[in-house]
Design an enzyme around this catalytic site. Structure first.
Site, PDB file in Angstrom:
ATOM      1  N   GLN A 102       5.897  48.949  -1.929  1.00  0.00           N
ATOM      2  CA  GLN A 102       4.775  48.130  -2.371  1.00  0.00           C
ATOM      3  C   GLN A 102       4.512  46.977  -1.401  1.00  0.00           C
ATOM      4  O   GLN A 102       5.338  46.632  -0.578  1.00  0.00           O
ATOM      5  CB  GLN A 102       5.060  47.569  -3.769  1.00  0.00           C
ATOM      6  N   ASP A 145      13.407  39.844  -8.946  1.00  0.00           N
ATOM      7  CA  ASP A 145      13.196  38.410  -8.719  1.00  0.00           C
ATOM      8  C   ASP A 145      14.351  37.555  -9.214  1.00  0.00           C
ATOM      9  O   ASP A 145      14.402  36.361  -8.924  1.00  0.00           O
ATOM     10  CB  ASP A 145      11.882  37.969  -9.385  1.00  0.00           C
ATOM     11  N   GLU A 186      17.389  47.957  -9.080  1.00  0.00           N
ATOM     12  CA  GLU A 186      16.092  47.586  -8.514  1.00  0.00           C
ATOM     13  C   GLU A 186      15.760  48.597  -7.418  1.00  0.00           C
ATOM     14  O   GLU A 186      16.560  48.833  -6.528  1.00  0.00           O
ATOM     15  CB  GLU A 186      16.186  46.155  -7.967  1.00  0.00           C
ATOM     16  N   GLY A 209      15.417  53.323 -11.105  1.00  0.00           N
ATOM     17  CA  GLY A 209      15.947  53.121 -12.454  1.00  0.00           C
ATOM     18  C   GLY A 209      15.870  54.368 -13.306  1.00  0.00           C
ATOM     19  O   GLY A 209      16.757  54.652 -14.123  1.00  0.00           O
ATOM     20  N   ASP A 248      12.659  45.405 -17.115  1.00  0.00           N
ATOM     21  CA  ASP A 248      11.806  44.344 -16.567  1.00  0.00           C
ATOM     22  C   ASP A 248      10.926  45.008 -15.513  1.00  0.00           C
ATOM     23  O   ASP A 248      11.058  44.780 -14.324  1.00  0.00           O
ATOM     24  CB  ASP A 248      12.709  43.272 -15.954  1.00  0.00           C
ATOM     25  N   SER A 249      10.013  45.833 -15.979  1.00  0.00           N
ATOM     26  CA  SER A 249       9.238  46.673 -15.072  1.00  0.00           C
ATOM     27  C   SER A 249       7.959  45.985 -14.629  1.00  0.00           C
ATOM     28  O   SER A 249       7.526  45.003 -15.219  1.00  0.00           O
ATOM     29  CB  SER A 249       8.861  47.974 -15.779  1.00  0.00           C
ATOM     30  N   THR A 250       7.342  46.554 -13.607  1.00  0.00           N
ATOM     31  CA  THR A 250       5.965  46.203 -13.271  1.00  0.00           C
ATOM     32  C   THR A 250       5.057  46.949 -14.257  1.00  0.00           C
ATOM     33  O   THR A 250       5.531  47.496 -15.248  1.00  0.00           O
ATOM     34  CB  THR A 250       5.653  46.604 -11.810  1.00  0.00           C
ATOM     35  N   ASP A 251       3.769  47.000 -13.978  1.00  0.00           N
ATOM     36  CA  ASP A 251       2.816  47.634 -14.890  1.00  0.00           C
ATOM     37  C   ASP A 251       2.980  49.166 -14.908  1.00  0.00           C
ATOM     38  O   ASP A 251       3.618  49.728 -14.027  1.00  0.00           O
ATOM     39  CB  ASP A 251       1.392  47.249 -14.472  1.00  0.00           C
ATOM     40  N   PRO A 283       4.834  51.918  -8.705  1.00  0.00           N
ATOM     41  CA  PRO A 283       6.270  52.204  -8.762  1.00  0.00           C
ATOM     42  C   PRO A 283       6.858  52.138 -10.170  1.00  0.00           C
ATOM     43  O   PRO A 283       7.871  52.768 -10.453  1.00  0.00           O
ATOM     44  CB  PRO A 283       6.894  51.102  -7.885  1.00  0.00           C
TER      45      PRO A 283
END
Lengths: 287, 287
Positions: free
Chosen positions: B31, B86, B106, B139, B156-159, B163
């Site tokens: 990304q 993060d 991650e 993951g 704790d994912s992105t949208d 990815p």
């Protein structure tokens, strides 16, 4: 067409909404009034360039400012509404058959006229309900003349600057106290706790309300088109506690269906984040 | 300098943040990664142009995704964290002395490296806590290999596109169920209920979780820099109920001071608006 309305929530952050077309633009005696049509939020009203309501999310604000006190006080018959020219508060109030009389005091007749013309979802036929009495006056002055007259006062003000400034003063809250019956409740729009300048306004308003009312609590809602989306309301009361005196069975017995408010959500709305509790405690202890 | 970062929350609404300067811009294997310095929010991280966190409001997300399950399950020793490059989730988890082991999976090592360099408030020394084991893996694949291994999984994912897409599938939730002990809890970031497309994603994720876990509830927080500001988390559990098994005295006994989370707020976070209840009920009844 690439037309955007933007509101700066601080000098360093802004929310922008794509506009299909502007339906109205005018200058009243008090303020600039605009109505837009947008693909995301339907129609929306701004005063002096500040977002007042959108058709998509106004239900949140109007349900939360009306139904919270209505679920606490067992017998609200007479209501004073300050501001509310868009009609949304009146729409929610007139759903209660046991309310007998509503005085709506709006300083700017043009707001009501424009909303009646362009925002029928808030400024609809309920404004002509025989129980509703519209007074085109300064709310600050109106309330000075009232004593022991209302069960509920709803302060649906603009922000604490411009025409709405006087509605955040100690004198005004003191007069609201006097205008209420001995078990009366005052609810007001209370700004957001998130951005520094808003948090200060919020804290200042809370300090003044705490000085006027024995019970003063703050509750929250998610309002996407207001700064930060985290909006507060003040609940000031002479007798009834917003949680201990919440009567869920009674309110649910009214059979009103809402899109945001539930008596369960009511409780959670008063369970505010730690940093907001801190912000308010700081001025409560100065009392 | 008049430099603005904007995120379109839908094609018709965007939030813009004034930027002082860009601190980092790079393309990883997975990304685009950027870090900016801003006057309002401090530093902030975006992935593929989507806001991940700002220094000003990240405490809300990280406290809410970690402390809610920690206040419910009485004895969490082993935790799996998916994503979270993060470091914010790890910061909150490592505050608990009774947690013995944390696996953080991650997919993108560059995210961790960039955050360590530019976001020390989230990617701080707690990433080097001996209990923390960082795995640079997918993951989705990692969790397939686990069975009866964890007390808590935090997604704790992105949208649900790019990815992070696989972390919203039925297969993934089923594997999380298998990876948990018989009294385990899975918490995930669950998108927003407000804008139509997000609401559909939210509903779809809920449907899949309901199919995998006997207890599945959604809770909310006010996160000003996320779309609409009204953000949801999913609480999926094999045994513990998020409210009935909340042990306020135990959690308060830990002596952790938070800026957003309190055990009172915990309860209110599950008292969601009527329209969100409806949205979720629709898929629960399909089960």
């Amino acid at each position: 067409m690439d037309l955007w309305f933007s509101e700066h929530h601080t000098p360093n952050v802004k929310l922008s909404i794509r506009v299909d077309r502007q339906l109205y633009a005018g200058q009243s005696e008090f303020q600039r009034i605009d109505v837009f049509e947008s693909p995301e939020f339907g129609r929306f009203l701004t005063l002096d360039g500040y977002m007042m309501l959108t058709e998509k999310d106004e239900f949140i604000y109007h349900e939360m400012i009306v139904h919270v006190p209505m679920a606490v006080h067992p017998n609200i018959k007479k209501v004073l509404v300050i501001g509310a020219g868009d009609g949304g508060v009146i729409r929610e109030l007139t759903r209660y058959d046991h309310i007998e009389h509503i005085d709506m005091v709006e300083i700017d007749p043009d707001v009501v006229e424009v909303c009646r013309a362009y925002l029928p979802k808030t400024a609809g036929p309920w404004l002509d309900d025989p129980r509703v009495h519209i007074h085109y006056e300064d709310g600050l002055k109106f309330v000075r003349t009232c004593e022991d007259a209302y069960d509920l006062i709803i302060v649906d003000s603009t922000d604490p600057f411009g025409p709405g400034e006087g509605l955040f003063t100690r004198e005004f809250y003191g007069n609201c106290y006097k205008a209420l019956h001995e078990d009366g409740i005052m609810v007001n729009q209370h700004e957001s706790p998130f951005y520094d300048e808003d948090a200060i306004a919020c804290q200042r308003a809370h300090k003044r309300i705490v000085e006027s009312f024995p019970i003063s609590r703050v509750y929250q809602a998610h309002i996407p088109t207001y700064p930060s989306g985290h909006w507060l309301f003040g609940f000031a009361s002479k007798k009834y506690h917003p949680l201990k005196d919440l009567d869920e069975a009674r309110w649910n017995g009214y059979g009103l269906s809402c899109k945001y408010y539930t008596t369960t959500l009511h409780k959670g709305a008063f369970y505010i984040p730690a940093y907001v509790e801190e912000l308010l405690k700081d001025v409560e202890s100065e009392r």
